[in-house]
Design a protein around this motif. Structure first.
Motif, mmCIF file in Angstrom:
data_model
loop_
_atom_site.group_PDB
_atom_site.id
_atom_site.type_symbol
_atom_site.label_atom_id
_atom_site.label_comp_id
_atom_site.label_asym_id
_atom_site.label_seq_id
_atom_site.Cartn_x
_atom_site.Cartn_y
_atom_site.Cartn_z
ATOM 1 N N THR A 1 6.538 -6.897 -38.810
ATOM 2 C CA THR A 1 5.306 -6.280 -38.337
ATOM 3 C C THR A 1 4.847 -6.088 -36.744
ATOM 4 O O THR A 1 5.223 -5.225 -36.190
ATOM 5 C CB THR A 1 4.245 -5.469 -39.621
ATOM 6 N N PRO B 1 4.552 2.735 -45.212
ATOM 7 C CA PRO B 1 4.649 1.305 -45.633
ATOM 8 C C PRO B 1 3.955 -0.042 -46.504
ATOM 9 O O PRO B 1 4.817 -0.703 -46.707
ATOM 10 C CB PRO B 1 4.828 1.103 -44.142
ATOM 11 N N PHE B 2 3.123 0.722 -46.841
ATOM 12 C CA PHE B 2 2.412 -0.420 -47.955
ATOM 13 C C PHE B 2 2.422 -0.049 -50.015
ATOM 14 O O PHE B 2 1.573 0.405 -49.621
ATOM 15 C CB PHE B 2 1.593 -0.715 -47.889
ATOM 16 N N CYS C 1 0.145 -1.999 -51.442
ATOM 17 C CA CYS C 1 -0.653 -2.610 -51.163
ATOM 18 C C CYS C 1 -2.418 -3.305 -51.178
ATOM 19 O O CYS C 1 -2.739 -2.474 -50.265
ATOM 20 C CB CYS C 1 0.019 -3.355 -49.157
ATOM 21 N N HIS D 1 0.675 -0.315 -57.746
ATOM 22 C CA HIS D 1 0.836 -1.794 -57.085
ATOM 23 C C HIS D 1 0.648 -1.171 -55.040
ATOM 24 O O HIS D 1 1.854 -2.127 -54.898
ATOM 25 C CB HIS D 1 2.120 -1.471 -57.120
ATOM 26 N N ARG E 1 -5.471 -7.485 -60.622
ATOM 27 C CA ARG E 1 -5.901 -6.306 -59.580
ATOM 28 C C ARG E 1 -7.515 -5.839 -59.443
ATOM 29 O O ARG E 1 -8.242 -5.778 -58.178
ATOM 30 C CB ARG E 1 -4.962 -5.278 -60.126
ATOM 31 N N ALA F 1 2.230 -12.853 -48.969
ATOM 32 C CA ALA F 1 2.506 -11.939 -48.947
ATOM 33 C C ALA F 1 2.237 -10.826 -47.297
ATOM 34 O O ALA F 1 2.470 -10.437 -46.831
ATOM 35 C CB ALA F 1 1.796 -10.519 -49.399
ATOM 36 N N ALA F 2 0.731 -11.775 -46.781
ATOM 37 C CA ALA F 2 0.718 -11.583 -45.678
ATOM 38 C C ALA F 2 1.193 -12.333 -44.526
ATOM 39 O O ALA F 2 1.528 -11.426 -43.462
ATOM 40 C CB ALA F 2 -0.724 -12.355 -45.381
ATOM 41 N N ARG G 1 12.669 -2.090 -59.134
ATOM 42 C CA ARG G 1 12.269 -1.644 -60.304
ATOM 43 C C ARG G 1 13.014 -1.622 -60.961
ATOM 44 O O ARG G 1 14.395 -1.900 -60.328
ATOM 45 C CB ARG G 1 11.463 -0.573 -60.453
ATOM 46 N N THR H 1 5.418 -10.753 -44.338
ATOM 47 C CA THR H 1 5.149 -8.745 -43.832
ATOM 48 C C THR H 1 4.974 -8.437 -43.053
ATOM 49 O O THR H 1 4.711 -8.071 -41.494
ATOM 50 C CB THR H 1 4.503 -8.404 -44.345
ATOM 51 N N ARG I 1 8.466 -4.423 -62.797
ATOM 52 C CA ARG I 1 9.442 -4.867 -60.967
ATOM 53 C C ARG I 1 10.868 -5.771 -61.636
ATOM 54 O O ARG I 1 10.865 -5.963 -62.697
ATOM 55 C CB ARG I 1 8.238 -6.783 -61.550
ATOM 56 N N TRP J 1 -1.097 -8.121 -65.025
ATOM 57 C CA TRP J 1 -1.358 -7.763 -63.946
ATOM 58 C C TRP J 1 -2.321 -7.373 -63.670
ATOM 59 O O TRP J 1 -3.460 -7.213 -62.718
ATOM 60 C CB TRP J 1 0.392 -6.656 -63.388
#
Ligand code: HEM
Length: 444
Positions: free
Chosen positions: A264, A381-382, A389, A387, A93, A256-257, A325, A260, A66, A89
């Motif tokens: 959108t 878009p995701f 979304c 990684h 996840r 994050a929610a 990145r 975005t 990242r 991470w």
């Protein structure tokens, strides 16, 4: 020859800072999909080619880590899914992923629809009191904050807490955007510095979101995401995450929610308002498939024109416009060699507007997705790869549900004729909130 001193010192740092979405896209597209540039003393590449993007995000993912945005975000969120790589991470996840699968997420739909119903009642009252006009962005911010708190985190906030949540997220994103435009970072012990403010908003979010770790298993609206996470915990022999890390993950999901989804939705609703023929077709589809009741998951999956409209809006205005990145070793990308440390920007905005992939890429034509309902190599878009979304299914479900319920009740039109200007902060959002007429439909 005239030497541009600014460019000599900073490379393309200024062009990048002035247009973080447009600059990487335009140079990558003008140079066959990959362009090199310099930001101060760092080498950088911008990519708007689907094969090279796949190499960075999937095939050679371990060669990249990242970049700076994640390091800045870490000041507010700490170590969480969106700020870490590798062994910091992966266990998180793996632990969180099952709860976000579509079949699990749809259990949250009745709760999502209940929140939307209440908020649309407010929207109706607000528009009735203001000559049928609404200011879209703040209403969406309140709606998304309520959806996250109630259907993800099992929290029912009073108006003050909700306002404080929105304020803290908003100001941390603004501080982040300002910090990312600078080549230096002032240490957080310097009073008043952006970094110290980012840490402070992080602490305030800890207080607002912390109670969700102590709540009961059933949520304000029955099932909620933390409950699903808790069941993943007990069925798979214990959660691998410390309570500090769990709270960081809740902050991660909240941040994050929020930005975005509001961004959108505000582009999508504004686009529908500006294209009356599309609004009418969507209302017909919703009337036929859903009728007047709240939609269920099966009905939402049959709203193909609604889905195409959402996809086309995310193609034109991807909330996450760059994936940033850094190469952690020397890496070959096609015929290009990137030295270790190269800042690598996958321009989602560039991919989505690449004329080799899309006909009339700047036009709003939802029907182009009729043939690409499953996937299109230039539409990410995701993101793609490990990684991708994690909240994608939740995001799509809540956005489709809102569009269906909004168009069941209202006809939308723009208050003025000017298209909103985009501004790339942490997300690509309209510079000012769209203002719309919201007219109740007959018979409702
Ligand atoms: C329209 C809405 C959304 C869009 C366009 C979007 C887009 C993205 C993108 C492009 C990434 C990849 C970022 C990167 O790798 O640098 C991402 C990651 C992520 N998103 Fe979303 N997102 C949305 C909604 C959500 C929601 C609703 C949640 C949570 C409920 C969420 C949680 C996350 C998390 C935790 C990550 C990090 C995943 C990882 O690296 O493992 N997002 N999102």
């Amino acid at each position: 020859m005239v030497i541009n001193v600014g460019e000599f010192v900073g490379g393309k740092a200024k062009s990048f800072a002035n247009s973080p979405h447009g600059f990487p896209a335009s140079i990558a597209l003008s140079q066959g999909g990959l362009a090199r540039f310099r930001v101060f003393n760092r080498q950088a590449v911008a990519i708007a080619d689907p094969d090279l993007a796949r190499q960075v995000l999937i095939q050679k993912v371990s060669a990249f880590q990242r970049g700076r945005p994640a390091r800045v975000l870490k000041l507010t969120i700490g170590e969480g899914l969106i700020t870490t790589d590798g062994e910091l991470w992966e266990p998180a996840r793996q632990w969180m992923e099952p709860a976000f699968r579509r079949d699990n997420i749809i259990s949250a739909l009745p709760g999502i629809a209940a929140v939307i119903e209440q908020e649309l009642n407010n929207w109706e009252q607000i528009s009735a009191a203001n000559g049928q006009q609404i200011e879209l962005l703040p209403l969406l911010q309140t709606l998304i904050a309520k959806l996250s708190s109630q259907t993800l985190f099992n929290l029912k906030w009073d108006d003050e807490t909700l306002g404080s949540f929105v304020h803290n997220i908003d100001s941390s994103l603004n501080h982040m955007a300002r910090l990312l435009r600078r080549p230096w970072i002032t240490p957080s012990w310097v009073p008043g510095s952006l970094t110290s403010q980012l840490r402070k908003t992080g602490q305030e979010l800890d207080e607002i979101l912390g109670p969700s770790l102590e709540g009961p298993a059933t949520g304000v609206h029955g099932e909620h995401l933390l409950h699903l996470l808790a069941s993943a915990d007990s069925s798979e022999g214990g959660c691998p995450l410390s309570s500090r890390r769990r709270l960081n993950e809740i902050k991660t999901l909240a941040a994050a929610a929020f930005e975005t989804s509001t961004t959108t939705l505000s582009w999508t609703i504004d686009l529908i308002a500006r294209h009356p023929e599309i609004g009418e077709a969507l209302r017909d589809e919703i009337d036929k498939v859903v009728g007047k009741a709240a939609p269920d998951a099966r009905q939402l999956s049959r709203l193909s024109q609604c889905q195409q409209t959402l996809m086309e809006s995310m193609r034109l205005w991807p909330a996450v416009y760059n994936l940033v990145r850094e190469a952690n070793r020397k890496v070959e990308l096609g015929e290009h060699t990137l030295p270790m440390g190269t800042i690598t920007i996958v321009s989602i905005y560039g991919l989505h507007r690449n004329p080799a992939l899309w006909q009339q890429p700047d036009q709003f034509r939802p029907e182009r997705f009729a043939d690409h309902s499953v996937s299109h190599p230039g539409f990410i878009p995701f993101a793609i790869g490990p990684h991708t979304c994690i909240g994608k299914h939740y995001a799509i479900l809540q956005m489709q549900c809102l569009l269906a319920m909004l168009l069941q009740r209202f006809v939308l039109s723009p208050v003025d004729g000017h298209l909103p200007k985009p501004v790339a902060k942490v997300t690509l959002r309209p510079l000012t909130s769209p203002r719309l007429f919201l007219r109740p439909r007959h018979g409702n």
